[in-house]
Design an enzyme around this catalytic site. Structure first.
Site, short mmCIF file in Angstrom:
data_model
loop_
_atom_site.label_atom_id
_atom_site.label_comp_id
_atom_site.label_asym_id
_atom_site.label_seq_id
_atom_site.Cartn_x
_atom_site.Cartn_y
_atom_site.Cartn_z
CG HIS A 11 -2.42 3.13 -0.96
ND1 HIS A 11 -0.97 2.91 -1.05
CD2 HIS A 11 -2.46 2.56 0.43
CE1 HIS A 11 -0.35 2.17 0.08
NE2 HIS A 11 -1.16 2.29 1.06
N GLY A 12 -4.73 3.28 -4.95
CA GLY A 12 -5.81 3.63 -5.47
C GLY A 12 -5.57 4.41 -6.94
#
Lengths: 361, 475
Positions: free
Chosen positions: B322-323
């Protein structure tokens, strides 16, 4: 295929009926002055001429800004007040700003009730409005007075506008002011052809005057757009008003972002240099007249250009006393703000103290 | 150009009206050109990356199919995985790991100059790299034959409706949609329109409507516990509506063109446990992680301890997907822990008898509410800007006082949000109740029209808010 077409037709019919029903409800609600928030919500998307016409037709309506902050009125009031003043009462704090700074000065006055204040302000007034007021009100000040110039970060975009009506779509106060542009001899001033309330009424009633005004806006005002001024006939549909509001908000946001690099620290040429030159002229003019200049920088809630970062070098170099709200209240901390976006009493108190300190410095 | 902007819809109308007139092969070429144009509108500089990933995986796929030696096949697969993971490592994770390494050295009293690359994250990189990897892995596992036509494969990688934020399609599903002639009919088109208006309701009205309130609290240095609680509830709504709204529109516009993309969300907040949640939330990613990571690690076939280990690794890496930030990893670990705990207790606790249906419903409802709050705490970890904020906000939540609710500083969302939420809640309840996303098909025409009309009208109201980019674009 036939069923799908039927559904489309029914949906379309539903939208028309719902739109008409909502418009009828709004008319009823407006007449009975109930449900004001709902009425306002649906009115925000009305075209600028539509909103102004409503205001001119109903001068006593709530939130009507049509007569607010016209320069001739402010100056006349200032002169009349000045004429009545007794010089021996002591120096006066003369503010050229907006509600944020008025609250700060009033907080300072609460802390020191001996202060005499004389405030001139406009709603969300941009720096060109407050700076021009400061210049035009020169004869209504005395040596020894404290002169306060307020700058609101969220109004910097107004430096490229001739009136709030083009860049504050939801509350388009028709008050006007000049645009200042950099010139080899300092700042060049472009005055709007609409100067007072009567002029403003005139441009809504007379086709030729309206045409000249719109031409001037088109030429000089970076926020003027057919999105906000055109298609006044669709103002009768609440749905169309919402759609217009969407386009208008995006357009103004985009323009502001182009002009200022919204959310970033450094605005682009030419308005940063104009603002810096205004600050320099403000201090020089006040000091030449024997007055004390104080600059109040307001950083409201949300992502706006950091005005302290833009002006700090000139304020420091010229030793201009200043109060910067960002040093006392983070624009990201909602606890410091009341629902209408202004600072709360606690923050105003802190800023009032800071103002007193800056003034005595 | 995102789905919530008028520019996209002008683009789509132009694409669709041309697409409609073309024969199948030309449709594919045209869609490929349109997809590259769509991506170029974001940032043309990264078109080369997609093209590079496409060429590598196309060649690797073809070679994998031709090559029968196990070692060579492994090497070929390694090339595909290395190239795609390499792109992710450089463009998404390099600065994060470099900074973290420097921080670690500093912790031990050693000084090091941070080496960071001045690169921006190419939009959608996490989605298309995972999609192309699934192609080569499936060929390696002999579950799929490579596509012969390079341009068809290029369209599979770059298909614009799902290029920047998924769903992460499998080649097994999307490639046949590309290679076989598609049927564009009024039923599919109207279903596509319904999905688009539902997606716009979620994104434009609800997600963008609550964004200001959420950002004001998560950007605030010291909010009250009540503010944090409400902002976290609103963030749960925001992230669901933002992401599932995007997926709905992606599926809707694909359907109009005759493509069938997978369903990415299935009322996730009606889940009663973590396992069910991941069967309902971002289904294309969770199934990708299950098929290509969890099962590759051994899944649940190598004993209890290893099953828990595999779950934790899968979810932590899922968080990192996700990041490039520690809070995403923490969120992944948190989700992994929930899955492990659920697995542990569900193997121990069994009700001795089956309660009557009415009781079951009440128990289910209570389970939903109970588990929802674990999901919510996960969203706090996900949304927080720093570990410090996680610590502060957690303390605020655990020390929350009732009187704080009378002094809220969180801005109230606009009217349209409340109307939109009402419509969405009704939609989701009916979808869940009927267990059929097309539950409305049998309704009388005027009732259906009233539902669509209400949604369209609310979108008109919500559009007057300022829109922001889709949250998942940053991943």
């Amino acid at each position: 295929m036939r069923k799908t077409l039927f559904i489309m037709l029914w949906t379309f019919a539903f939208l028309i009926v719902a739109d008409a029903a909502i418009e009828m409800f709004i008319r009823y609600a407006r007449a009975s002055s109930s449900f004001l928030p709902v009425v306002r919500y649906f009115d925000y998307g009305r075209s600028v001429p539509g909103k102004l016409t409503q205001w001119y037709e109903n001068p006593s309506s709530i939130g009507n800004l049509s007569k607010v902050a016209w320069r001739p009125d402010i100056l006349a009031k200032s002169k009349s007040k000045f004429d009545k003043e007794i010089p021996s009462d002591g120096p006066v704090i003369r503010g050229y700003s907006m509600s944020f700074v008025n609250h700060v000065i009033k907080s300072a006055q609460k802390l020191d009730p001996t202060l005499i204040v004389d405030l001139h302000a406009g709603p969300g007034a941009p720096p060109n409005f407050t700076y021009e007021l400061f210049l035009a009100d020169r004869h209504n000040r005395r040596a020894g007075d404290v002169v306060v110039w307020g700058i609101l970060a969220s109004s910097l975009g107004g430096m490229a506008a001739l009136s709030n009506q083009t860049w504050t779509f939801e509350q388009p106060a028709p008050m006007t002011y000049p645009i200042f542009l950099p010139d080899k001899d300092g700042l060049r001033k472009i005055e709007p052809i609409v100067y007072d309330y009567e002029d403003s009424l005139n441009v809504t009633l007379q086709k030729n005057a309206k045409s000249r005004w719109y031409k001037q806006l088109e030429k000089y005002d970076r926020f003027y757009s057919p999105i906000t001024y055109g298609l006044t006939s669709v103002d009768n549909s609440p749905f169309a008003r919402q759609v217009r509001r969407s386009f208008a908000k995006r357009y103004i946001k985009k323009r502001k972002s182009e002009l200022l690099g919204a959310g970033e620290a450094e605005p682009i040429f030419p308005y940063a240099s104009v603002l810096i030159e205004m600050a320099e002229n403000f201090a020089q003019t006040a000091r030449n007249d024997g007055q004390v200049p104080v600059v109040v920088l307001i950083q409201p809630r949300g992502p706006e250009p950091d005005i302290l970062r833009i002006l700090k070098p000139i304020l420091t170099r010229l030793n201009i006393p200043y109060v910067a709200s960002i040093e006392w209240q983070s624009p990201n901390d909602p606890k410091g703000f009341v629902p209408d976006g202004h600072f709360n009493d606690r923050v105003n108190h802190k800023l009032g103290l800071a103002f007193l300190k800056a003034m005595h410095k | 150009m995102n789905f919530a902007n008028i520019e996209f819809w002008i683009f789509f109308v132009a694409v669709f009206s041309t697409y409609w007139l073309l024969p199948h092969k030309a449709q594919n070429r045209f869609l490929l050109a349109a997809s590259y144009a769509f991506y170029a509108a974001w940032d043309w500089r990264f078109l080369g990356l997609i093209a590079f990933s496409t060429i590598v995986d196309y060649i690797v796929g073809a070679q994998l199919h031709q090559n029968r030696t196990s070692l060579n096949r492994q090497k070929l697969l390694a090339i595909s995985v290395s190239v795609n993971m390499g792109l992710l490592a450089v463009f998404k994770y390099f600065n994060f790991f470099a900074d973290s390494f420097v921080d670690l050295l500093n912790e031990f009293g050693m000084s090091a100059d941070p080496v960071t690359l001045k690169i921006i994250l190419p939009v959608g990189i996490s989605f298309y790299t995972f999609q192309t990897m699934s192609y080569t892995i499936d060929i390696y596992k002999k579950k799929l034959k490579p596509t012969e036509n390079f341009f068809d494969f290029a369209l599979f990688v770059a298909f614009f409706p799902q290029l920047v934020a998924g769903p992460i399609e499998r080649a097994r599903n999307l490639l046949p949609n590309i290679t076989h002639k598609r049927i564009v009919n009024i039923e599919a088109f109207s279903r596509g329109v319904v999905l688009c208006i539902l997606g716009l309701l979620k994104k434009v009205v609800i997600a963008d409507g609550v964004a200001v309130s959420v950002n004001s609290i998560y950007g605030s240095p010291n909010p009250s516990g009540a503010d944090v609680l409400i902002a976290t509830y609103l963030f749960a709504i925001q992230i669901y509506c933002d992401f599932s709204g995007y997926s709905d529109i992606a599926r809707g516009i694909s359907k109009m063109m005759g493509f069938n993309l997978m369903r990415n969300f299935r009322q996730p907040y009606f889940a009663t446990n973590p396992q069910e949640f991941w069967q309902r939330w971002h289904i294309s990613l969770s199934t990708w992680l299950r098929d290509y990571l969890y099962i590759s690690l051994g899944g649940s076939h190598k004993g209890t301890v290893k099953t828990y280990r595999n779950l934790m690794i899968t979810m932590a890496l899922g968080g990192l997907w996700h990041g490039a930030a520690w809070n995403y990893i923490l969120w992944g670990i948190y989700q992994g822990t929930l899955l492990c705990i659920h697995r542990m207790y569900s193997s121990f606790i069994r009700l001795p008898y089956r309660p009557p249906m009415a009781y079951q419903r009440i128990i289910n409802f209570l389970k939903i509410i109970f588990f929802l709050h674990f999901v919510l705490y996960g969203w706090l970890l996900f949304r927080a800007n720093s570990f410090l904020q996680i610590q502060l906000f957690s303390e605020k939540l655990f020390l929350i006082q009732l009187n704080q609710f009378s002094h809220l500083s969180i801005p109230t969302p606009p009217i349209a949000v409340f109307i939109g939420l009402g419509l969405l809640a009704l939609w989701e309840l009916l979808d869940e109740w009927h267990d059929n996303p097309k539950f409305y098909i049998s309704w009388p025409t005027p009732v259906r029209a009233a539902l669509y009309g209400s949604i369209i009208y609310t979108i008109g109201m919500g559009a007057s808010q300022t829109t922001s980019d889709f949250i998942y674009f940053q991943f």
